[in-house]
Design an enzyme around this catalytic site. Structure first.
Site, mmCIF file in Angstrom:
data_model
loop_
_atom_site.group_PDB
_atom_site.id
_atom_site.type_symbol
_atom_site.label_atom_id
_atom_site.label_comp_id
_atom_site.label_asym_id
_atom_site.label_seq_id
_atom_site.Cartn_x
_atom_site.Cartn_y
_atom_site.Cartn_z
ATOM 1 N N ASN A 145 9.700 -1.859 7.134
ATOM 2 C CA ASN A 145 9.448 -0.977 5.982
ATOM 3 C C ASN A 145 10.547 0.054 5.870
ATOM 4 O O ASN A 145 11.272 0.323 6.832
ATOM 5 C CB ASN A 145 8.084 -0.281 6.110
ATOM 6 C CG ASN A 145 7.476 0.044 4.751
ATOM 7 O OD1 ASN A 145 7.033 -0.866 4.058
ATOM 8 N ND2 ASN A 145 7.485 1.301 4.346
ATOM 9 N N LEU A 204 -7.126 -10.610 -12.470
ATOM 10 C CA LEU A 204 -7.432 -12.044 -12.577
ATOM 11 C C LEU A 204 -8.814 -12.368 -12.011
ATOM 12 O O LEU A 204 -9.326 -13.465 -12.204
ATOM 13 C CB LEU A 204 -6.409 -12.827 -11.728
ATOM 14 C CG LEU A 204 -5.151 -13.374 -12.357
ATOM 15 C CD1 LEU A 204 -4.355 -14.144 -11.316
ATOM 16 C CD2 LEU A 204 -5.489 -14.296 -13.530
ATOM 17 N N ALA A 239 4.460 -2.174 4.334
ATOM 18 C CA ALA A 239 3.419 -1.556 5.164
ATOM 19 C C ALA A 239 2.421 -0.824 4.270
ATOM 20 O O ALA A 239 1.810 0.154 4.677
ATOM 21 C CB ALA A 239 4.045 -0.603 6.174
ATOM 22 N N ASP A 284 9.707 5.616 4.361
ATOM 23 C CA ASP A 284 9.197 6.336 3.193
ATOM 24 C C ASP A 284 7.795 6.874 3.485
ATOM 25 O O ASP A 284 7.382 6.996 4.640
ATOM 26 C CB ASP A 284 9.212 5.425 1.942
ATOM 27 C CG ASP A 284 8.321 4.189 2.094
ATOM 28 O OD1 ASP A 284 7.579 4.105 3.104
ATOM 29 O OD2 ASP A 284 8.363 3.314 1.208
ATOM 30 N N LYS A 304 -10.035 1.436 -2.084
ATOM 31 C CA LYS A 304 -10.119 0.540 -0.927
ATOM 32 C C LYS A 304 -10.442 1.251 0.392
ATOM 33 O O LYS A 304 -11.070 0.667 1.264
ATOM 34 C CB LYS A 304 -8.821 -0.264 -0.782
ATOM 35 C CG LYS A 304 -8.726 -1.391 -1.793
ATOM 36 C CD LYS A 304 -7.544 -2.287 -1.512
ATOM 37 C CE LYS A 304 -7.726 -3.623 -2.218
ATOM 38 N NZ LYS A 304 -6.650 -4.560 -1.908
ATOM 39 N N SER A 317 -10.827 -2.260 -5.683
ATOM 40 C CA SER A 317 -9.369 -2.273 -5.531
ATOM 41 C C SER A 317 -8.909 -0.822 -5.620
ATOM 42 O O SER A 317 -9.719 0.105 -5.556
ATOM 43 C CB SER A 317 -8.731 -3.196 -6.563
ATOM 44 O OG SER A 317 -7.363 -3.389 -6.224
HETATM 45 P P1 NAD Z 1 1.410 -0.443 -1.917
HETATM 46 O O1 NAD Z 1 1.819 0.524 -2.967
HETATM 47 O O2 NAD Z 1 0.244 -0.121 -1.044
HETATM 48 O O3 NAD Z 1 2.670 -0.727 -0.952
HETATM 49 C C1 NAD Z 1 3.972 -0.899 -1.481
HETATM 50 C C2 NAD Z 1 4.919 -1.304 -0.357
HETATM 51 O O4 NAD Z 1 6.183 -1.632 -0.943
HETATM 52 C C3 NAD Z 1 5.194 -0.224 0.681
HETATM 53 O O5 NAD Z 1 5.318 -0.842 1.941
HETATM 54 C C4 NAD Z 1 6.548 0.357 0.240
HETATM 55 O O6 NAD Z 1 7.265 0.928 1.321
HETATM 56 C C5 NAD Z 1 7.215 -0.908 -0.257
HETATM 57 N N1 NAD Z 1 8.302 -0.675 -1.196
HETATM 58 C C6 NAD Z 1 8.213 -0.174 -2.449
HETATM 59 N N2 NAD Z 1 9.440 -0.110 -3.007
HETATM 60 C C7 NAD Z 1 10.309 -0.602 -2.094
HETATM 61 C C8 NAD Z 1 11.723 -0.821 -2.083
HETATM 62 N N3 NAD Z 1 12.481 -0.523 -3.138
HETATM 63 N N4 NAD Z 1 12.271 -1.352 -0.970
HETATM 64 C C9 NAD Z 1 11.508 -1.666 0.105
HETATM 65 N N5 NAD Z 1 10.182 -1.493 0.138
HETATM 66 C C10 NAD Z 1 9.591 -0.968 -0.940
HETATM 67 O O7 NAD Z 1 1.172 -1.827 -2.690
HETATM 68 P P2 NAD Z 1 0.274 -3.094 -2.222
HETATM 69 O O8 NAD Z 1 -1.081 -2.966 -2.792
HETATM 70 O O9 NAD Z 1 0.440 -3.275 -0.758
HETATM 71 O O10 NAD Z 1 0.991 -4.273 -3.025
HETATM 72 C C11 NAD Z 1 2.295 -4.709 -2.684
HETATM 73 C C12 NAD Z 1 2.605 -5.971 -3.497
HETATM 74 O O11 NAD Z 1 1.707 -7.029 -3.119
HETATM 75 C C13 NAD Z 1 2.417 -5.778 -5.011
HETATM 76 O O12 NAD Z 1 3.429 -6.486 -5.667
HETATM 77 C C14 NAD Z 1 1.071 -6.417 -5.300
HETATM 78 O O13 NAD Z 1 0.985 -6.950 -6.606
HETATM 79 C C15 NAD Z 1 1.062 -7.545 -4.273
HETATM 80 N N6 NAD Z 1 -0.299 -7.949 -3.869
HETATM 81 C C16 NAD Z 1 -0.610 -9.261 -3.979
HETATM 82 C C17 NAD Z 1 -1.855 -9.704 -3.596
HETATM 83 C C18 NAD Z 1 -2.175 -11.164 -3.720
HETATM 84 O O14 NAD Z 1 -3.354 -11.527 -3.609
HETATM 85 N N7 NAD Z 1 -1.184 -12.012 -3.887
HETATM 86 C C19 NAD Z 1 -2.804 -8.800 -3.095
HETATM 87 C C20 NAD Z 1 -2.444 -7.445 -2.989
HETATM 88 C C21 NAD Z 1 -1.185 -7.034 -3.392
#
Ligand code: NAD
Length: 289
Positions: free
Chosen positions: A160, A26, A137, A163, A76, A72
């Site tokens: 968390n 976006l 996390a 994992d 990062k 991104s």
């Molecule tokens: P990441 O892959 O770095 O982290 C994923 C996290 O989800 C980990 O903590 C993992 O343990 C947890 N997880 C995954 N499956 C799980 C389950 N079944 N049960 C419990 N925990 C689980 O991803 P990220 O970059 O940190 O992004 C996480 C979310 O945040 C995504 O949905 C992403 O779209 C969103 N996000 C939003 C913004 C925003 O500006 N709104 C910015 C960054 C990320």
């Protein structure tokens, strides 16, 4: 770009985003709308660059005197080795989403946490002294954790799964607990009683895991009965906008904040660093729907 009124000429400046996969982002919509509204002769473009091409891309952007760019995943953390300096929040979270080029000096920071703080504060006042439960996390969660701790949250309980993220989470939780005035702890999300008790004592609950994201929008880590009236509930997931967590929170009289605002405000913070100007938020909000 369809409504761009300023012609692209030899004066037009580039701001970019380096990541892969990234075509769905976006950010071009957000930044190009802001440039257009403010009459700035700049354009924001996305390039599919992963870690293999990152050093060349950074050297190229530097040689071309490009003012700044976003990174991104998967860049990062990898970007840090090519920068001259990083901000206090990056020292804590170990990640960068924004680079500013000041006449060849490259500074990296993360505005993800700033976006989260702005979204929360707009809806429920200062986060100073607030107790936060943070689910996740990963990259988003640790950026939020670092910024919220720097900005004065009093306690943050990070939950968390045990994992692949657990060991790094422990390291970051200990660092941020030591380096800030915020008390930070790490908990196992499978301990439902602990999660319930922490949410009961919290002011703010945030989901920063990918749980609830399309195509798994029928999933949620928190039971409706564990939420309480007045709790601020923010879901970082913004696809769908109305996640199952936010639907449950709404039913319980919580203050609900969509992840789309974190997305918008992290962009606004980067925009300010590159241009010195405030992003025209009302206009950009309309553009992203
Ligand atoms: P990441 O892959 O770095 O982290 C994923 C996290 O989800 C980990 O903590 C993992 O343990 C947890 N997880 C995954 N499956 C799980 C389950 N079944 N049960 C419990 N925990 C689980 O991803 P990220 O970059 O940190 O992004 C996480 C979310 O945040 C995504 O949905 C992403 O779209 C969103 N996000 C939003 C913004 C925003 O500006 N709104 C910015 C960054 C990320």
């Amino acid at each position: 770009m369809a409504d761009r009124k300023i012609p692209i000429t030899g004066h037009t400046e580039l701001i970019t985003l380096l990541a892969t996969p990234i075509r769905h982002s976006l950010s071009p919509t957000i930044h190009n709308a802001a440039f257009e509204k403010l009459g700035m002769d700049k354009v924001y473009l996305v390039f599919e660059v992963g870690q293999d091409g990152l050093e060349d891309a950074v050297n190229g952007l530097k040689a071309m005197q490009v003012r700044g760019w976003n990174v991104s995943m998967p860049n990062k953390t990898a970007i840090i080795q090519y920068l001259d300096q990083v901000s206090p929040v990056t020292k804590l979270c170990g990640a960068v989403n924004t680079v500013v080029n000041d006449n060849g000096v490259l500074t990296g920071t993360s505005t993800d946490g700033t976006g989260w703080v702005h979204a929360i504060e707009e809806n429920s006042g200062s986060i100073k002294g607030k107790k936060v439960v943070l689910l996740g996390a990963g990259g988003a969660a640790i950026a939020i954790l670092a910024q919220a701790a720097l900005d004065g949250a009093s306690e943050i309980a990070v939950f968390n799964k045990n994992d692949a993220f657990w060991d790094r989470a422990m390291e970051k939780v200990q660092l941020i607990d030591q380096e800030t005035d915020c008390h930070v702890t790490l908990h196992d999300i499978d301990d439902q009683a602990d999660l319930k008790a922490c949410i009961e004592a919290a002011d703010i609950l945030t989901n920063a895991t990918s749980v609830g994201m399309k195509p798994h929008e029928d999933t949620c880590l928190v039971e409706e009965e564990d939420l309480h009236e007045g709790l601020v509930v923010m879901d970082c997931v913004y696809n769908p906008k109305d996640t199952l967590l936010l639907k449950r929170a709404k039913k319980k009289g919580c203050i609900c904040v969509s992840g789309i605002y974190m997305m918008l405000y992290q962009g606004a913070a980067s925009f300010k660093l590159w241009t010195g100007e405030d992003m025209p938020l009302d206009y950009v909000r309309e553009k992203i729907g």
